[in-house]
Design a protein around this motif. Sequence first.
Motif, PDB file in Angstrom:
ATOM      1  N   TYR A   1       0.818  -1.214  -0.029  1.00 34.63           N
ATOM      2  CA  TYR A   1       0.024   0.065  -0.183  1.00 34.63           C
ATOM      3  C   TYR A   1       0.922   1.184   0.006  1.00 34.63           C
ATOM      4  CZ  TYR A   1       0.994  -0.202   5.166  1.00 34.63           C
ATOM      5  OH  TYR A   1       1.804  -0.229   6.316  1.00 34.63           O
ATOM      6  N   TYR A   2       0.295   2.328  -0.512  1.00 35.21           N
ATOM      7  CA  TYR A   2       0.810   3.552  -0.561  1.00 35.21           C
ATOM      8  C   TYR A   2       0.743   4.504   0.705  1.00 35.21           C
ATOM      9  CZ  TYR A   2       2.772   7.867  -2.784  1.00 35.21           C
ATOM     10  OH  TYR A   2       3.677   8.847  -3.159  1.00 35.21           O
ATOM     11  N   LEU A   3       1.725   5.084   1.357  1.00 38.52           N
ATOM     12  CA  LEU A   3       1.717   5.847   2.522  1.00 38.52           C
ATOM     13  C   LEU A   3       2.758   6.988   2.490  1.00 38.52           C
ATOM     14  CD1 LEU A   3      -0.129   6.364   5.198  1.00 38.52           C
ATOM     15  CD2 LEU A   3       1.556   4.853   6.287  1.00 38.52           C
ATOM     16  N   ASP A   4       2.256   8.101   2.805  1.00 32.56           N
ATOM     17  CA  ASP A   4       3.314   9.261   2.849  1.00 32.56           C
ATOM     18  C   ASP A   4       4.477   9.138   1.840  1.00 32.56           C
ATOM     19  OD1 ASP A   4       1.880  10.193   4.831  1.00 32.56           O
ATOM     20  OD2 ASP A   4       2.990   8.782   6.420  1.00 32.56           O
ATOM     21  N   GLY A   5       3.979   8.698   0.711  1.00 31.41           N
ATOM     22  CA  GLY A   5       5.139   9.012  -0.524  1.00 31.41           C
ATOM     23  C   GLY A   5       5.918   7.594  -0.550  1.00 31.41           C
ATOM     24  N   ASP A   6       5.569   6.530   0.037  1.00 30.52           N
ATOM     25  CA  ASP A   6       6.264   5.379  -0.109  1.00 30.52           C
ATOM     26  C   ASP A   6       5.302   4.168   0.012  1.00 30.52           C
ATOM     27  OD1 ASP A   6       8.627   3.590  -0.254  1.00 30.52           O
ATOM     28  OD2 ASP A   6       9.140   3.892   1.962  1.00 30.52           O
ATOM     29  N   VAL A   7       5.844   3.035  -0.599  1.00 37.57           N
ATOM     30  CA  VAL A   7       5.179   1.883  -0.689  1.00 37.57           C
ATOM     31  C   VAL A   7       5.477   0.997   0.410  1.00 37.57           C
ATOM     32  CG1 VAL A   7       4.727  -0.110  -2.040  1.00 37.57           C
ATOM     33  CG2 VAL A   7       4.977   1.885  -3.254  1.00 37.57           C
ATOM     34  N   CYS A   8       4.615   0.404   1.233  1.00 37.66           N
ATOM     35  CA  CYS A   8       4.898  -0.157   2.424  1.00 37.66           C
ATOM     36  C   CYS A   8       4.177  -1.400   2.098  1.00 37.66           C
ATOM     37  CB  CYS A   8       4.115   0.578   3.630  1.00 37.66           C
ATOM     38  SG  CYS A   8       4.795   2.325   3.839  1.00 37.66           S
ATOM     39  N   SER A   9       4.477  -2.353   3.130  1.00 39.18           N
ATOM     40  CA  SER A   9       3.850  -3.807   3.077  1.00 39.18           C
ATOM     41  C   SER A   9       3.391  -4.284   4.383  1.00 39.18           C
ATOM     42  CB  SER A   9       5.025  -4.960   2.553  1.00 39.18           C
ATOM     43  OG  SER A   9       5.767  -5.030   3.600  1.00 39.18           O
ATOM     44  N   VAL A  10       2.317  -5.092   4.261  1.00 43.44           N
ATOM     45  CA  VAL A  10       1.613  -5.609   5.570  1.00 43.44           C
ATOM     46  C   VAL A  10       2.589  -7.015   5.966  1.00 43.44           C
ATOM     47  CG1 VAL A  10      -0.309  -6.953   6.698  1.00 43.44           C
ATOM     48  CG2 VAL A  10      -0.695  -5.137   4.707  1.00 43.44           C
ATOM     49  N   GLU A  11       2.943  -6.765   7.129  1.00 44.79           N
ATOM     50  CA  GLU A  11       3.689  -8.029   7.639  1.00 44.79           C
ATOM     51  C   GLU A  11       3.013  -9.074   8.351  1.00 44.79           C
ATOM     52  OE1 GLU A  11       6.911  -7.866   7.461  1.00 44.79           O
ATOM     53  OE2 GLU A  11       6.713  -5.981   6.477  1.00 44.79           O
ATOM     54  N   GLY A  12       3.488 -10.325   8.212  1.00 42.41           N
ATOM     55  CA  GLY A  12       2.987 -11.443   9.076  1.00 42.41           C
ATOM     56  C   GLY A  12       1.927 -12.554   8.258  1.00 42.41           C
ATOM     57  N   LEU A  13       1.958 -12.080   6.933  1.00 40.21           N
ATOM     58  CA  LEU A  13       0.809 -12.902   6.144  1.00 40.21           C
ATOM     59  C   LEU A  13       1.390 -14.118   5.706  1.00 40.21           C
ATOM     60  CD1 LEU A  13      -0.589  -9.981   3.969  1.00 40.21           C
ATOM     61  CD2 LEU A  13      -1.782 -10.972   6.079  1.00 40.21           C
ATOM     62  N   ILE A  14       1.676 -15.022   6.457  1.00 38.31           N
ATOM     63  CA  ILE A  14       2.619 -16.203   6.169  1.00 38.31           C
ATOM     64  C   ILE A  14       1.501 -17.431   7.151  1.00 38.31           C
ATOM     65  CG2 ILE A  14       4.212 -17.856   6.282  1.00 38.31           C
ATOM     66  CD1 ILE A  14       4.779 -15.522   4.391  1.00 38.31           C
ATOM     67  N   PRO A  15       0.388 -17.855   6.474  1.00 37.68           N
ATOM     68  CA  PRO A  15      -0.301 -18.838   7.260  1.00 37.68           C
ATOM     69  C   PRO A  15       0.357 -20.126   7.625  1.00 37.68           C
ATOM     70  CG  PRO A  15      -0.845 -19.076   4.964  1.00 37.68           C
ATOM     71  CD  PRO A  15       0.237 -17.955   4.896  1.00 37.68           C
ATOM     72  N   TRP A  16      -0.028 -20.825   8.438  1.00 41.70           N
ATOM     73  CA  TRP A  16       0.157 -22.010   9.019  1.00 41.70           C
ATOM     74  C   TRP A  16      -0.088 -23.196   8.352  1.00 41.70           C
ATOM     75  CZ3 TRP A  16      -3.095 -25.996  10.171  1.00 41.70           C
ATOM     76  CH2 TRP A  16      -4.380 -25.873  10.277  1.00 41.70           C
ATOM     77  N   ALA A  17      -1.039 -23.196   7.377  1.00 42.70           N
ATOM     78  CA  ALA A  17      -1.351 -24.194   6.470  1.00 42.70           C
ATOM     79  C   ALA A  17      -1.763 -23.518   4.844  1.00 42.70           C
ATOM     80  CB  ALA A  17      -2.425 -25.063   6.935  1.00 42.70           C
ATOM     81  N   TRP A  18      -1.611 -24.353   3.908  1.00 42.60           N
ATOM     82  CA  TRP A  18      -1.916 -23.709   2.626  1.00 42.60           C
ATOM     83  C   TRP A  18      -3.476 -23.633   2.583  1.00 42.60           C
ATOM     84  CZ3 TRP A  18      -5.584 -26.637   0.254  1.00 42.60           C
ATOM     85  CH2 TRP A  18      -5.708 -28.138   0.778  1.00 42.60           C
ATOM     86  N   SER A  19      -4.255 -24.289   3.355  1.00 47.07           N
ATOM     87  CA  SER A  19      -5.725 -23.996   3.350  1.00 47.07           C
ATOM     88  C   SER A  19      -6.159 -22.701   4.198  1.00 47.07           C
ATOM     89  CB  SER A  19      -6.410 -24.943   3.992  1.00 47.07           C
ATOM     90  OG  SER A  19      -6.026 -25.648   5.177  1.00 47.07           O
TER      91      SER A  19
END
Length: 219
Positions: free
Chosen positions: A68-86
Amino acid sequence: MSLDWIILQVLITAYSIVAPNPLYKMAVLMPQDDSIYINASAVIDLNEDGMPEVCLAASSGWEYYVYYYLDGDVCSVEGLIPWAWSSNLCYTTDKRLVMCVYAHTTGTAGISQYRVYEWTSAGYQMAEDLWSKPNEWDRYGNPVSLEYISSKEAIDPFEMEDYSDLLITQQEFDRKIADFGELTSIFYDGESLYSDAWEQDVDTDEIYREIQKQIWSWK
């Protein structure tokens, strides 16, 4: 220093001077990771701030990326690694971002996770990590009873020796889930690109160029 890196810096400088439109800057600055296998993407304004977010599903549901774009920079959401593929990446009616992870085998029956993010002045911040987890099984491996966990930080209860201070009741857990309202899947309910076609051998650069075009033409 590669030629691609030099070209990228020149583009960033040029767009910053002659094209102050943040859409152009976001398209140029968005990180490109050639090591991930992208299954689907969506360019969507989840937080309704007038700028789109870029959402990627990768490795057949084993990881997600949101930029996402914030204050002139592109940032990322942290921690989007699930414990399973489902798993699935969704948003609520009040624009919270929710990573949902479900049981996928008999041995994982009863396990669920809802990692919740809210939009703030500092960008997307994790608000809660909700888990249901079996604490007793029958002789066939089916859960007999469950415990319910709520954490303000991202956790893995299977790696923790003691999380007794994070336990909540089933009623509290059910109420929190109900408070989501309708969960909309970013990749399956919306208009994501190449969710099927990208299962084939598609060049990563081509994928990112298509995403950039979507950002540039965003209205």
